[in-house]
Design an enzyme around this catalytic site. Structure first.
Site, PDB file in Angstrom:
ATOM      1  N   ASP A 479     -50.908 -23.232 -10.595  1.00  0.00           N
ATOM      2  CA  ASP A 479     -50.270 -24.258 -11.425  1.00  0.00           C
ATOM      3  C   ASP A 479     -51.079 -25.552 -11.415  1.00  0.00           C
ATOM      4  O   ASP A 479     -51.969 -25.746 -10.575  1.00  0.00           O
ATOM      5  CB  ASP A 479     -48.854 -24.502 -10.877  1.00  0.00           C
ATOM      6  CG  ASP A 479     -47.878 -25.001 -11.927  1.00  0.00           C
ATOM      7  OD1 ASP A 479     -48.323 -25.452 -13.000  1.00  0.00           O
ATOM      8  OD2 ASP A 479     -46.665 -24.954 -11.660  1.00  0.00           O
ATOM      9  N   ASP A 549     -43.020 -23.722 -20.143  1.00  0.00           N
ATOM     10  CA  ASP A 549     -41.876 -23.776 -19.237  1.00  0.00           C
ATOM     11  C   ASP A 549     -40.579 -23.534 -19.990  1.00  0.00           C
ATOM     12  O   ASP A 549     -39.510 -23.490 -19.394  1.00  0.00           O
ATOM     13  CB  ASP A 549     -41.818 -25.146 -18.543  1.00  0.00           C
ATOM     14  CG  ASP A 549     -42.667 -25.155 -17.287  1.00  0.00           C
ATOM     15  OD1 ASP A 549     -43.197 -24.095 -16.925  1.00  0.00           O
ATOM     16  OD2 ASP A 549     -42.800 -26.230 -16.670  1.00  0.00           O
TER      17      ASP A 549
HETATM   18  C1  DGJ Z   1     -44.338 -25.897 -13.406  1.00  0.00           C
HETATM   19  C2  DGJ Z   1     -44.382 -24.458 -13.812  1.00  0.00           C
HETATM   20  O1  DGJ Z   1     -44.683 -24.339 -15.156  1.00  0.00           O
HETATM   21  C3  DGJ Z   1     -43.055 -23.820 -13.428  1.00  0.00           C
HETATM   22  O2  DGJ Z   1     -43.002 -22.510 -13.893  1.00  0.00           O
HETATM   23  C4  DGJ Z   1     -42.912 -23.885 -11.944  1.00  0.00           C
HETATM   24  O3  DGJ Z   1     -43.894 -23.093 -11.330  1.00  0.00           O
HETATM   25  C5  DGJ Z   1     -43.006 -25.320 -11.476  1.00  0.00           C
HETATM   26  N1  DGJ Z   1     -44.176 -25.967 -11.973  1.00  0.00           N
HETATM   27  C6  DGJ Z   1     -43.007 -25.379  -9.971  1.00  0.00           C
HETATM   28  O4  DGJ Z   1     -43.173 -26.654  -9.500  1.00  0.00           O
END
Ligand code: DGJ
Length: 811
Positions: A479, A549
Site C-alpha cells: 500500500d 477503496d
Molecule cells: C488503504 C487501502 O486502499 C485499504 O484497502 C486498506 O488497506 C487501508 N489502506 C489500510 O490502511
C-alpha cells in the site's frame, strides 16, 4: 516489422499486424511524421509528405540553406524550442551557456530485435521474435547533445512504444526542464481526447473532451500517477464507438508525475505529447551523463475503442506483467480490512479464516493493524514487527494456523512510509521526504521515506526480506496511502531538488525489482489508497492492483469500465463487500456485488462471522461459479457493450436521466466456446417488461446455450405485496413476514436459449419479462434498482458443460 526505404534520406516504416507508423528524415535532418493509423502499403513517402513550397508568413526558416523550411506547421517526431516550432515541445532545457535553443538533427539509425525484461526501471519486454527495435540517433552539434529515440514495435498486439535518452557530450552542465517520452502530430481533423480523472473512492471518471484551439492537459502532481488523472489517454478521430471508428490509445509506463497534452495549433494541427510532468521536474546532466525517459505505449484501432482496448490488454498481459504470475490464474482472497479495520487479533482472524475456507476462499489476507502499536493510523508505520498482543505467535504463529486451515496466507504492508510515532522515525528522522527546519504537511499522519537514498532502499529490501522469510507468505498487498508534499531530500544538493520525485521512483523500482526477484512465487498486489497508483509502472513488477477503496458495485462498475479501456481484467483487483457499503452506505444485493467484482480478480472483504447461513451459502455459490469461469473472467476478451454514460436514452421520454441507465459487459474465452455476459441497471424503469442483451465477441457460426445464473429472492423484498399470495394477512416486515422468510424463497426467472452466435450478437437475446407491477411468477425478471444478472453462454461443442443448478445464488 520495421522497413527502411532509402530515398535521399531514410523513410522508416513500422508495421504491426493492423497498423502502420511512418516517418522520414527531411533534407534538414528533421524526422517528419507521415502517418500513424490502419495498416497501409507504402514503398515511398510519395503522397504522404506535406507540401510546404513556401514558408508560411511570419514564421522562421530553420536555417539559411532551407528558406522554405519552417517547423511551426510541420508534423514532427520530436520538437524543441528555439528553431521556430512554438507548440508543446518534447524537450526543454538550459544549455551550459544559458541558452534554451535545442537543435537536434538526424544522425543515424540502428535496428535490433528483442527487449530485455526491465530491472531497475519499468518497461515493456519481448523476445526477438516479438519485438523489433529502431533507434534513431539525433545530435545537436552546437550544444553537444545526443538524443536517442527508441521505437519498440510489438506486431501482434499492434503496439509501438517510444522512449528517449538524452546524453550530454559537452563539457558544461545541462539542465533538463522537460523531456517527454513521445510526441505525435496528427493531421488537421476533428479529434476528441478521452481522459480518466477522479479522486479517492471515485477514480477513473471518463471525460470526452473535443480538441479545440489551445491546449487540453491532464497531469498528475501528487507524486503518484494518481487517482486525479490516470496516465491512460485516448484520442479518437471523427465519430467512434466501441466497434467503429479510429481510436488511438496511449499510456505511460511510470508511477510518478505525468503529463499528457493535446494541443491544436493555429494551423489546426493536433499535437499530443506525453511523459514525465515538467512541473516540479528539473534534472542536471553533467558531462557524459544521460537521462532516460519512461516508455509511452501507443496503439491504434480502426475498429473503435473495443479493439484499442484489446490491443492494450494483450500488450499488458504479454509484455508488461512478468514473472511467475504472468498469465496465471489469481487466487480468490478474503481481506480483513472492512471486516475489522485495525481491530484485529489472532483468534478473530483465525475464526474469520475458518469460515473463509468453508466458503471456498483460497487466500487469507491480514490487512493493516498487525505491527508495532498500530491501533489506528497515527502510529507504527516503519516498525514492521508483529504486535504480540494481537498476534501472540507473531506472523509465523498466525501463518501456520491459517495454513493448517488449508488457506494461503498474505499480509498488508506500507513499506514506503513512516509515522513520526515509530521506532524507525526516532532512529532515522532524516530518512523522510521533508524540508529540514520547515513545517511538514502530512497525509494520514504519515511521512514518506526518502527512497532516493540507497540506505532507505536497503532498509526496505531487508525489512521485506525478513518478513517474507519469516513464514510461508504467499501474497503481499503493498500500500501507499499519501501523496507528496514539501518535496525535498537531504541527500541531494539544493540544485538537484527537482530530481527528487523521479529519483524516488528509480529507488522504488529498484526495491520492487529486488524483492520480486528474491520472492518470485509471492503474488504482489499494488495499492495506493485504492487507485492512486494504478499504472503500468507498478504492473511491471506487481501483476495486479487494488483498483479503488470503493467497493460499492454501482460506483465500481463505472470505475472498472474505465480501467478496462487500458488494463486487462487480470490486473484489476475487485472485492465483494458488505451492504450497506462502507463508502457510500448504498444497499445492494450480494449478487450485484459479486457480478461486478467477478469481472476482475475476485476477492471478499466482509465480516463473515456476522453473516447468516444463507448469506454465506450465497457467497459459497458465487465462489464456486467464479472458480468455474475464472480463466475466462481473468483472461478472456473483455467487451464493453453499454456503459451508464452511453445508456442515457431519450426513447423512453418518461424516464429521468438516472432511471434506465444500465451497463452491459461480456467476456469471451480465447476459443470463443464460453462467454459470460453481465447487465446492471441503476434505477428501475416502471412498466418496462422487455429487455434485450447483446453479448459480443462470439463465434458467429457457433451454436450457444445461454442460461442465467439463477437467483432466488427473499419474500421480504416484496413488502406488503406478499398478501396477494398469502392465505392470511401478513404485516409487511412484521414478525410473521420474517418468520416465513426463513422457509420460503421466491424463485427467480430461468433464461434458457439456444442460438447461433451471429443471432445473439446481432438480434440480441430477448429476456424474460421484467417485473411491471401486473403480476409475478417464476417467469418474471425481478430486476430492481441496482439489480444485475450474469448470463453464461456455452458453445454446444463445449464438453465442459455444467449444470446451472450448481450456481443458484441466494441473493
Ligand atoms: C488503504 C487501502 O486502499 C485499504 O484497502 C486498506 O488497506 C487501508 N489502506 C489500510 O490502511
Amino acid at each position: 516489422m520495421i522497413r527502411i526505404v532509402n530515398e535521399d534520406t531514410p523513410l522508416f516504416i513500422l508495421d504491426t499486424e493492423d497498423t502502420s507508423y511512418l516517418f522520414k528524415v527531411t533534407a534538414t535532418g528533421h524526422p517528419e511524421h507521415l502517418y500513424y493509423g490502419a495498416k497501409i502499403t507504402a514503398d515511398s513517402s510519395d503522397g504522404l509528405t506535406e507540401c510546404h513550397e513556401f514558408a508560411e508568413g511570419n514564421t522562421n526558416a530553420v536555417d539559411d540553406e532551407h528558406k522554405n523550411f519552417t517547423l511551426e506547421n510541420m508534423r514532427l517526431e520530436i520538437s524543441s524550442y528555439g528553431k521556430g516550432d512554438i507548440r508543446e515541445p518534447m524537450i526543454e532545457l538550459t544549455n551550459s551557456d544559458g541558452s534554451f535553443t535545442v537543435d537536434l538533427r538526424y544522425d543515424s539509425y540502428e535496428l535490433s530485435k528483442g527487449k530485455k525484461e526491465p530491472e531497475d526501471f519499468p518497461g515493456s519486454y519481448g523476445a526477438e521474435d516479438e519485438v523489433d527495435v529502431l533507434k534513431i540517433v539525433m545530435k545537436d552539434k552546437e550544444n553537444n547533445l545526443q538524443l536517442d529515440m527508441f521505437y519498440y514495435v510489438y506486431p501482434k498486439c499492434n503496439v509501438i512504444t517510444r522512449k528517449c535518452v538524452l546524453t550530454n557530450h559537452g563539457d558544461g552542465r545541462v539542465i533538463i526542464d522537460r523531456l517527454m517520452s513521445m510526441l505525435m502530430d496528427f493531421d488537421n481533423g476533428s479529434y476528441t481526447m478521452h481522459t480518466f480523472t477522479g479522486a479517492w473512492t471515485r477514480e477513473m471518471h471518463k471525460s470526452d473532451i473535443p480538441v479545440k484551439a489551445g491546449k487540453t492537459v491532464v497531469s498528475s502532481y501528487t507524486g503518484t500517477s494518481s487517482s486525479r488523472a490516470n496516465p491512460l489517454v485516448m484520442i479518437s478521430e471523427g465519430i467512434a464507438n466501441e466497434e467503429y471508428g479510429k481510436v488511438y490509445g496511449f499510456n505511460l509506463i511510470y508511477s510518478g508525475n505525468h503529463y499528457e497534452c493535446c494541443e491544436m495549433s493555429p494551423y489546426g494541427k493536433v499535437r499530443f505529447v506525453a511523459g514525465i510532468n515538467p512541473s516540479g521536474f528539473r534534472w542536471t546532466l553533467e558531462k557524459e551523463e544521460c537521462f532516460e525517459t519512461p516508455e509511452e505505449v501507443m496503439t491504434f484501432s480502426r475498429e473503435g475503442f473495443g479493439k484499442m482496448s484489446h490491443n492494450m490488454h494483450d500488450f499488458v498481459n504479454t509484455h508488461i506483467v512478468r514473472g511467475e504470475w504472468k498469465e496465471r490464474l489469481r487466487p480468490i482472497l478474503l481481506n480483513s480490512w472492512e471486516a475489522s479495520y485495525f481491530d484485529i487479533n489472532e483468534s478473530k482472524l483465525v475464526n474469520l479464516a475458518r469460515i473463509a475456507k468453508k466458503i471456498g476462499i483460497e487466500l487469507f489476507v491480514m490487512d493493516d493493524g498487525w505491527f508495532g502499536t498500530r491501533d489506528d493510523d497515527t502510529s507504527s508505520l516503519g516498525d514492521w514487527y508483529a504486535n504480540k498482543k494481537k498476534l501472540p505467535g507473531g506472523l509465523k504463529g498466525l501463518c501456520s494456523k491459517i495454513k493448517k486451515l488449508g488457506l494461503d496466507f498474505g499480509i498488508w504492508v506500507e513499506p514506503e512510509m513512516v509515522n513520526e510515532k515509530s521506532e524507525l522515525y526516532r532512529s532515522h528522522p532524516d530518512w523522510v521526504i521533508a524540508i529540514p527546519g520547515k513545517p511538514h504537511s502530512k497525509g494520514r499522519n504519515q511521512m514518506i521515506l526518502d527512497l532516493t537514498r540507497s540506505g532507505v532502499q536497503e532498509y526496505i529490501i531487508d525489512t521485506m526480506t525478513r518478513i517474507l522469510s519469516s513464514c510461508d507468505i504467499s501474497y503481499i498487498k503493498w500500500d501507499m496511502n499519501r501523496t507528496f508534499t514539501d518535496i525535498f531530500s537531504s541527500a541531494l544538493p539544493a540544485d538537484r531538488q527537482g530530481e527528487v520525485i523521479h529519483r524516488y521512483y528509480m529507488g522504488l523500482y529498484h526495491v520492487m525489482n529486488v524483492i520480486t526477484k528474491k520472492f518470485p512465487k509471492v503474488l504482489f498486489e499494488g495499492c495506493a489508497a485504492g487507485g492512486n497508483r494504478f499504472d503500468l509502472g507498478i504492473l511491471s513488477y506487481f501483476p495486479q492492483i487494488w483498483a479503488s477503496d470503493d467497493t460499492d458495485p454501482v460506483v465500481r462498475a463505472e470505475i472498472q469500465t474505465s480501467y478496462s479501456y487500458g488494463y486487462p481484467p487480470s490486473t484489476i483487483s475487485c472485492h465483494v463487500s458488505d451492504s450497506p457499503n462502507h463508502q457510500t452506505l448504498r444497499r445492494t444485493h450480494s449478487t450485484t456485488r459479486f457480478n461486478v467484482a467477478a469481472f476482475g480478480v475476485l476477492g471478499y472483504e466482509s465480516n463473515l462471522m456476522d453473516m447468516r447461513k444463507e448469506q454465506l451459502e450465497g457467497y459459497k455459490k458465487q465462489i464456486e461459479c467464479y472458480k468455474e469461469w475464472r480463466q475466462t473472467m481473468q483472461y478472456g476478451r473483455f467487451y464493453r457493450i453499454m456503459s451508464f454514460a452511453d445508456s442515457l436514452s431519450d426513447t423512453h421520454s418518461v424516464i429521468t436521466p438516472t432511471t434506465g441507465k444500465h451497463l452491459e459487459w461480456c467476456v469471451v474465452s480465447e476459443d470463443k466456446k464460453t462467454a459470460l455476459s453481465m447487465i446492471l441497471q441503476i434505477m428501475v424503469i416502471p412498466n418496462s417488461q422487455t429487455a434485450v442483451i447483446h453479448p459480443a465477441g462470439l463465434d458467429p457460426d457457433m451454436r450457444y446455450s445461454l442460461n442465467n445464473r439463477e437467483l432466488s429472492y427473499s419474500i421480504l423484498d416484496f413488502g406488503s405485496l406478499v398478501n396477494t399470495a398469502a392465505p392470511v394477512h401478513i404485516r409487511a416486515d412484521g414478525h410473521n413476514h420474517h418468520l416465513l422468510d426463513k422457509f420460503i424463497r421466491m424463485p427467480g426467472e430461468k433464461e434458457s436459449h439456444i442460438m447461433y452466435g451471429d443471432a445473439i450478437m446481432n438480434a440480441g437475446v430477448h429476456l424474460k419479462s421484467g417485473f411491471a407491477a401486473v403480476g409475478y411468477d417464476d417467469q418474471v425478471r425481478f430486476y430492481q434498482d441496482y439489480s444485475s444478472r450474469i448470463y453464461i453462454l456455452r458453445s454446444e461443442e463445449n464438453d465442459n458443460g455444467n449444470d446451472q443448478q450448481d450456481h443458484k445464488d441466494n441473493g
